[in-house]
Design an enzyme around this catalytic site. Structure first.
Site, PDB file in Angstrom:
ATOM      1  N   ASP A 155       0.777  -1.091   0.096  1.00  0.00           N
ATOM      2  CA  ASP A 155       0.046  -0.086  -0.226  1.00  0.00           C
ATOM      3  C   ASP A 155       0.800   1.162   0.041  1.00  0.00           C
ATOM      4  OD1 ASP A 155      -2.331   1.722   0.618  1.00  0.00           O
ATOM      5  OD2 ASP A 155      -1.460   1.596   2.681  1.00  0.00           O
ATOM      6  N   ASP A 165      -0.110   5.078   0.899  1.00  0.00           N
ATOM      7  CA  ASP A 165      -0.308   6.160   1.897  1.00  0.00           C
ATOM      8  C   ASP A 165      -0.606   5.365   3.561  1.00  0.00           C
ATOM      9  OD1 ASP A 165      -0.500   8.719   0.236  1.00  0.00           O
ATOM     10  OD2 ASP A 165      -2.553   7.726  -0.372  1.00  0.00           O
ATOM     11  N   GLY A 181      -9.591  10.460  -3.148  1.00  0.00           N
ATOM     12  CA  GLY A 181      -9.931  11.925  -3.091  1.00  0.00           C
ATOM     13  C   GLY A 181     -11.388  12.409  -3.645  1.00  0.00           C
ATOM     14  N   LYS A 182     -11.595  11.984  -5.002  1.00  0.00           N
ATOM     15  CA  LYS A 182     -12.852  12.452  -5.390  1.00  0.00           C
ATOM     16  C   LYS A 182     -14.152  11.973  -4.657  1.00  0.00           C
ATOM     17  CE  LYS A 182     -12.054  10.652  -9.654  1.00  0.00           C
ATOM     18  NZ  LYS A 182     -10.561  10.285  -9.375  1.00  0.00           N
ATOM     19  N   GLU A 183     -14.051  10.658  -4.109  1.00  0.00           N
ATOM     20  CA  GLU A 183     -15.031   9.813  -3.381  1.00  0.00           C
ATOM     21  C   GLU A 183     -15.152  10.630  -2.031  1.00  0.00           C
ATOM     22  OE1 GLU A 183     -12.753   8.698  -5.104  1.00  0.00           O
ATOM     23  OE2 GLU A 183     -13.399   7.150  -6.216  1.00  0.00           O
ATOM     24  N   THR A 198      -2.725   0.612  -4.629  1.00  0.00           N
ATOM     25  CA  THR A 198      -3.144   1.733  -4.057  1.00  0.00           C
ATOM     26  C   THR A 198      -4.649   2.653  -4.356  1.00  0.00           C
ATOM     27  OG1 THR A 198      -2.518   4.192  -2.984  1.00  0.00           O
ATOM     28  CG2 THR A 198      -1.825   3.316  -5.205  1.00  0.00           C
ATOM     29  N   ASN A 250       0.783  10.601  -7.752  1.00  0.00           N
ATOM     30  CA  ASN A 250       1.119  10.709  -6.412  1.00  0.00           C
ATOM     31  C   ASN A 250       2.154   9.588  -5.918  1.00  0.00           C
ATOM     32  OD1 ASN A 250      -0.734  12.791  -6.534  1.00  0.00           O
ATOM     33  ND2 ASN A 250      -2.190  11.688  -5.054  1.00  0.00           N
TER      34      ASN A 250
HETATM   35  C1  XBP Z   1      -5.389   6.603   0.724  1.00  0.00           C
HETATM   36  C2  XBP Z   1      -6.217   7.229   0.448  1.00  0.00           C
HETATM   37  C3  XBP Z   1      -6.038   8.259  -0.598  1.00  0.00           C
HETATM   38  C4  XBP Z   1      -5.507   9.571  -0.188  1.00  0.00           C
HETATM   39  C5  XBP Z   1      -5.966  10.537  -1.441  1.00  0.00           C
HETATM   40  O1  XBP Z   1      -5.139   5.441   0.030  1.00  0.00           O
HETATM   41  O2  XBP Z   1      -7.519   7.182   0.980  1.00  0.00           O
HETATM   42  O3  XBP Z   1      -7.467   8.527  -1.072  1.00  0.00           O
HETATM   43  O4  XBP Z   1      -5.846   9.959   0.837  1.00  0.00           O
HETATM   44  O5  XBP Z   1      -5.622  10.236  -2.869  1.00  0.00           O
HETATM   45  P1  XBP Z   1      -3.962   4.206   0.399  1.00  0.00           P
HETATM   46  P2  XBP Z   1      -6.365  10.761  -3.955  1.00  0.00           P
HETATM   47  O6  XBP Z   1      -3.582   3.979   1.742  1.00  0.00           O
HETATM   48  O7  XBP Z   1      -4.671   2.913   0.003  1.00  0.00           O
HETATM   49  O8  XBP Z   1      -3.000   4.518  -0.699  1.00  0.00           O
HETATM   50  O9  XBP Z   1      -6.722  12.032  -3.662  1.00  0.00           O
HETATM   51  O10 XBP Z   1      -5.298  10.840  -5.016  1.00  0.00           O
HETATM   52  O11 XBP Z   1      -7.329   9.807  -4.334  1.00  0.00           O
HETATM   53 MG    MG Z   2      -2.824   3.285   3.516  1.00  0.00          MG
END
Ligand code: XBP
Ligand code: MG
Length: 256
Positions: free
Chosen positions: A9, A11, A52-54, A119, A125
């Site tokens: 993953d 983030d 992010g959009k969601e 991810t 990103n």
């Molecule tokens: C973490 C998330 C992401 C980021 C925002 O996902 O929920 O949505 O917060 O990214 P993960 P975007 O830990 O699975 O990587 O704005 O690009 O959607």
């Molecule tokens: Mg994560």
């Protein structure tokens, strides 16, 4: 069954990036003339919705219903602007990988394991994080990057992990996922993949019990992890040998 690949993953797992996401969201709202400001407490709540959009749509529906008509049609444009800001901000330097991440990536490559990413976040990103932290050739380390809108349903749905497995050409039983959140753990487990969870700043209170092992971070030989549950209580840091021993299990999963 042999462990052949690690699927990371991004983030919260590779790096503590959520404060950078929050900053980029808030800067974007200002740029679009909106006086919204997501503080840490609210953001912790909003993180339950991945993507992010969601997340913006969920926020508008629950906190700004009167803005729905005006903001609904521009969410995609807002999110593109947010991604640009995030990439520019991370490109300014200062972001670091979490403990043990660079070491485990090196060890895994040396041991012949294959590496992938699964991810919810957007592809640019992932690219900027990897190149900022691991250098310009970092993308070559990862055979597969499954990200963002490449799948219809984001975590906790299994889609992004199923896509990663498909592109790797491997069964779930040959892989381990490293995750930090409830949504991420559920996504990987629903795809049948064993999970090692590393709790992060924003997921400290998440239920990570569906992971086979839960630790504070991947640890280093001189900076042991805190064991929080499941396998791994007698180790100090996550190694390829440890992953081979405990993970890469063929597991079916039926929980909710
Ligand atoms: C973490 C998330 C992401 C980021 C925002 O996902 O929920 O949505 O917060 O990214 P993960 P975007 O830990 O699975 O990587 O704005 O690009 O959607
Ligand atoms: Mg994560």
């Amino acid at each position: 069954m042999t462990l052949r690949a690690i699927i990371f993953d991004v983030d919260g797992t590779l790096a503590e990036t959520e404060e950078e996401h929050r900053r980029a969201f808030n800067e974007t709202f200002g740029h679009f003339g909106l006086d919204w400001r997501w503080d840490r407490k609210l953001y912790a709540e909003l993180l339950k919705v991945t993507g992010g959009k969601e997340r913006i749509r969920d926020y508008v529906a629950r906190h700004r219903p009167s803005c729905e008509g005006r903001v609904g049609p521009i969410v995609k444009a807002m999110h593109e602007a947010k991604t640009e800001r995030y990439v520019a901000n991370l490109g300014g330097g200062g972001i670091k990988l979490r403990p043990g991440v660079a070491r485990l990536i090196r060890e895994a490559k040396a041991a012949g394991l294959r590496l992938a990413v699964a991810t919810t976040t957007s592809l640019p990103n992932v690219r900027i994080l990897l190149t900022e932290t691991l250098g310009p050739d970092a993308l070559d380390l990862f055979e597969v990057i499954a990200a963002g809108d490449m799948v219809a349903a984001k975590k906790p749905a299994p889609d992004v992990y199923l896509l990663a497995l498909d592109r790797l050409g491997l069964p779930a039983a040959d892989c381990v996922a490293i995750e930090d959140s409830y949504n991420g753990v559920m996504s990987a487990r629903r795809a049948g993949i064993a999970v090692l969870a590393t709790s992060s700043e924003y997921t400290r209170f998440d239920d990570l019990r569906h992971a086979q092992g839960v630790v504070s971070d991947l640890g280093e030989p001189d900076a042991p992890y805190l064991h929080l549950g499941g396998v791994g209580s007698s180790h100090t840091h996550v190694t390829v040998d440890m992953l081979r021993r405990y993970y890469g299990l063929s597991t079916t999963f039926s929980a909710g």
